[in-house]
Design an enzyme around this catalytic site. Sequence first.
Site, PDB file in Angstrom:
ATOM      1  CE  LYS A 173     -90.068 -62.850 -64.334  1.00 59.61           C
ATOM      2  NZ  LYS A 173     -89.396 -62.983 -63.021  1.00 59.61           N
ATOM      3  N   GLY A 226     -87.940 -52.832 -66.739  1.00 60.51           N
ATOM      4  CA  GLY A 226     -86.667 -53.460 -66.423  1.00 60.51           C
ATOM      5  C   GLY A 226     -85.568 -52.914 -67.310  1.00 60.51           C
ATOM      6  CB  SER A 227     -82.199 -54.186 -67.954  1.00 61.60           C
ATOM      7  OG  SER A 227     -82.371 -55.473 -68.529  1.00 61.60           O
ATOM      8  CB  VAL A 230     -84.578 -57.863 -69.852  1.00 61.73           C
ATOM      9  CG1 VAL A 230     -85.856 -58.675 -69.675  1.00 61.73           C
ATOM     10  CG2 VAL A 230     -83.438 -58.515 -69.069  1.00 61.73           C
ATOM     11  N   GLY A 231     -85.585 -55.938 -72.189  1.00 64.54           N
ATOM     12  CA  GLY A 231     -86.675 -55.368 -72.968  1.00 64.54           C
ATOM     13  C   GLY A 231     -86.559 -55.685 -74.448  1.00 64.54           C
ATOM     14  CD  GLU A 248     -92.094 -46.532 -69.558  1.00 64.27           C
ATOM     15  OE1 GLU A 248     -91.014 -45.897 -69.541  1.00 64.27           O
ATOM     16  OE2 GLU A 248     -93.044 -46.192 -70.276  1.00 64.27           O
ATOM     17  CB  CYS A 282     -86.193 -45.882 -64.036  1.00 63.54           C
ATOM     18  SG  CYS A 282     -87.874 -45.415 -63.636  1.00 63.54           S
ATOM     19  CD  GLN A 329     -77.778 -52.910 -58.689  1.00 61.66           C
ATOM     20  OE1 GLN A 329     -78.488 -53.666 -59.321  1.00 61.66           O
ATOM     21  NE2 GLN A 329     -77.112 -51.913 -59.276  1.00 61.66           N
ATOM     22  CD  GLU A 381     -81.136 -47.651 -65.597  1.00 60.56           C
ATOM     23  OE1 GLU A 381     -82.054 -46.921 -65.203  1.00 60.56           O
ATOM     24  OE2 GLU A 381     -81.329 -48.727 -66.194  1.00 60.56           O
TER      25      GLU A 381
END
Length: 483
Positions: A173, A226-227, A230-231, A248, A282, A329, A381
């Site tokens: 995805k 990702g963020s 979400v992780g 990550e 990142c 963004q 971040e």
Amino acid sequence: MSQTKGIYIAGRWEDGATMIENRNPSDLSDVIGTYGQASAAQLDESLAAARKAQPIWWAAGIQKRHDVLMAIGTELMARAEEIGTIVSREEGKPLAEGKGEVYRAGQFFTYFAAEVLRNQGDLAESVRPGIEIDVRREPVGVVAIVSPWNFPVATPAWKIAPALAFGNAVVWKPANLTPASAVALTEIIAKQDIPAGLFNLVSGPGRDVGQRLVESRDVDAISFTGSVPVGRGIAAAAVQNMTKVQMEMGSKNPMIIMDDADLDLAVAHASGAAFGGTGQKCTAASRLIVHEAIHDAFVEKLVQSAQALNVGHALEAGTQIGPVVSEGQLKQNLDYVDVGKGEGAELLCGGDRLNRPTEGYYMAPTVFAGTRNDMRMNREEMFAPITCVMKAGSYDEALAIANDSEFGLTAGIMTKSLARASHFRANMRAGCVMVNLPTAGTDYHVPFGGRGASSFGPREQGTYAAEFYTTVKTAYVGAGAPE
């Protein structure tokens, strides 16, 4: 020129249940194409196809897997300019960076093609007489890959390549902001002689397709970039099925500039690490911790460097900084500028949206000084062309500031002192440490990952990738005495 493309499941292209439009962030009048979004039923079909194809792929043997990965990697490298143009057109990074990303993606595949032939086990002596022991690695099964938009070809490549190399099936995805890059990579993989369903592209919104994917009992492992929020959600979903996870996530990378540093080199590395890729990395250097003895001279030169960067259309010659990836963004970036001002930081340059001949999401590289490590800008971040300078009175103070973060992905130091460099390498709590180098920029054959909120699970890349994409089996054999 725009394209219309669906999703790829069970060895064939299909129309998505819905479609999304993709526009060039350098020129909003440029429609790149419309791309399919998978339904829940299509996702379930891809998982069933992957489950069926995986043992066939494993049984095909190491030479077959080597040859397929080598073919994918070779084609990516040969078509780096063509596909790199697609990457730059839809993600916004300058063309040189887009081409470099695609070439690096090819290197991931050729590297893991060689690793296929090195997937060797171990023999061990038993503590019991007459028993033989061997230890081998086998595929984990069906791997779900969830990848971000900032490196839309390289990041999935360093996940897909080891997954296939070690005999797994893949359901991928990608990010919805960069569907054209996902299609380009999928087309190369799809033309290979592999079992139908071994590799599947299931684009779709994270709240629907992504959530259903990570909650599925048909998934054996999830690799996510990702963020942090979400992780954490993925980890919570995965533990319900005891699914293996590799994640990550965020970062807030520090670069220490000591009083004995080569000032011009330090400015060049700090500027490149902070603003390269429009800060959408990142590994970007968003916290610059500068010794007070050279603070003012460094800041003056850094501002000059930031102001000299050419911000423009990603495909135009001479562009050094492309646009931000999306309107959302850009708004978030400008909101952080307001946050910094509100917290009392000194805005030295940038911080505003730029107008260019084509309408796009352009932002001026931004430098804040007079910041503290407890400010939001130094805790969260931002994923923006924004960097914050902090002053330190000594090496010990600088190291303490650098380590004062929930994140720990990359960190750097600029110094001519071997003693400081050695101490920093041993005591900086980060997964990757750089001495007299930018915080951004890593090799493809060694492990990549961080500590704290930056990473969870086994490392990515290099031989360490086997820890995630395989499972270890220990076999005991009592052969008995020959007759």
